[in-house]
Design an enzyme around this catalytic site. Structure first.
Site, PDB file in Angstrom:
ATOM      1  CE1 TYR A 189      38.806  36.243  37.837  1.00  0.00           C
ATOM      2  CE2 TYR A 189      41.058  35.676  37.034  1.00  0.00           C
ATOM      3  CZ  TYR A 189      40.388  35.726  37.801  1.00  0.00           C
ATOM      4  OH  TYR A 189      40.400  35.385  39.148  1.00  0.00           O
ATOM      5  CG  HIS A 214      42.630  40.122  44.081  1.00  0.00           C
ATOM      6  ND1 HIS A 214      43.107  39.416  44.868  1.00  0.00           N
ATOM      7  CD2 HIS A 214      41.258  39.279  44.069  1.00  0.00           C
ATOM      8  CE1 HIS A 214      42.371  38.345  45.462  1.00  0.00           C
ATOM      9  NE2 HIS A 214      41.276  38.452  45.034  1.00  0.00           N
TER      10      HIS A 214
END
Length: 339
Positions: free
Chosen positions: A328, A58
């Site tokens: 993450y 992303h």
């Protein structure tokens, strides 16, 4: 936005962020899987390349800021401070799925929305959403093999059709998201699409009653998709500027809805949609008042780990949800160290 200038404090911040991303505020721990966060991140880097100091997935994104105000009914289901009824500051990030910073905004892939709610007492609550009602895989292993399957062949510059076929046959749960993306053109704007939390979570109220929920944000501007003709004529980059112009015109809003699960509804599989007759409750409204390019803006330095939650909201044992935190944290650590 607080900027960390001292190198020692910067490293401390990275370490703390990794820790928080690993445990969240209301996490139940990692699910056992056959792949590691490092393997998944390496696969992403191998497929899309490494853009130094930037997100691995992303990567193409736009920042926005605003606030969230809960409905009075929200407290019935959760005691989270998110549902206090007060105005909660929000830092949002819109994005395109994948690790290509030059991906065209016409690509038929998911659009993402990261939300960080800035709760009282310096606490935070994060959400990571997509504009598809279901996810593409039900396990970290499936995600890992999907990234490998779409890696461009050095000879053709495109994914090997046989590898893609083999992946789809091994992980047939991919069909639901793939069918949605194939039959729905991309939205005309980030402001004209719903965003789904994908995973199931547990809401706990003041009397310790627990309800299984899924959530989504529905645009007050309405759902609008590009026509086939518009899709062919659209420029490669339009989503960011349209969002900036839209927020300059007036605040853009989404209603926050929860769907109440019932016994037998998928609790740990984000590829399976819940029945359409499940009760839905509006629990608040998200309002974004300004948007801006990502460099130097508020969302750039945020790790939107979806396991950073609050009292009154707990994760389920969904293996994909549980796995995301480690990936993450690793990605955040790398990009904040200039890797």
């Amino acid at each position: 936005m607080i900027r960390i200038r001292n190198r020692w404090f910067r490293w401390l911040a990275i370490a703390l962020a990794s820790l928080v991303a690993s445990i969240g505020i209301a996490t139940v721990g990692f699910a056992a899987t056959g792949v590691t966060p490092d393997q998944v991140l390496s696969a992403i880097e191998g497929t899309f390349g490494v853009n130094v100091g930037q997100r691995r997935n992303h990567i193409k994104g736009t920042c926005a800021v605003g606030n969230f105000v809960a409905t009075t009914e929200a407290k019935t289901y959760s005691r989270s401070p998110l549902f206090s009824g007060q105005s909660i500051p929000v830092v949002a990030r819109f994005s395109l799925a994948g690790g290509n910073p030059k991906a065209p905004d016409t690509a038929k892939n998911p659009r993402g929305l990261g939300l960080q709610f800035q709760l009282p007492n310096n606490r935070f609550l994060n959400m990571a959403l997509l504009n598809t009602p279901v996810f593409g895989v039900a396990s970290p292993e499936g995600f890992y093999e999907n990234i490998l399957a779409i890696r461009p062949d050095p000879t053709t510059g495109k994914p090997d059709p046989e590898k893609v076929k083999a992946f789809r046959e091994k992980y047939p749960e991919n069909k639901a998201q793939a069918a949605f993306l194939a039959s729905n053109n991309p939205p005309t704007s980030y402001a004209n699409t719903s965003y789904f939390g994908l995973h199931a979570f547990k809401f706990i109220n003041q009397t310790n009653q627990t309800r299984l929920v899924r959530w989504q944000f529905v645009p007050q501007d309405g759902e609008k998709r590009l026509t086939d003709a518009e899709l062919q004529a659209a420029p490669a980059n339009f989503l960011e500027q349209k969002l900036i112009e839209r927020t300059q015109d007036s605040p853009v809003k989404w209603d926050f809805w929860i769907t109440l699960g019932q016994p037998g509804d998928a609790e740990d599989n984000p590829t399976i949609a819940w029945p359409s007759d499940r009760q839905q409750v509006k629990v608040g409204t998200l309002t974004l008042t300004a948007a801006s390019p990502q460099p130097g803006a508020a969302c750039e330095g945020i790790n939107y780990d979806p396991l950073v939650l609050s009292d009154g909201i707990e994760p389920t044992n969904d293996p994909v949800l549980q796995f995301r935190s480690g990936v993450y944290a690793l990605s955040y650590s790398k990009r904040t160290r200039g890797l």
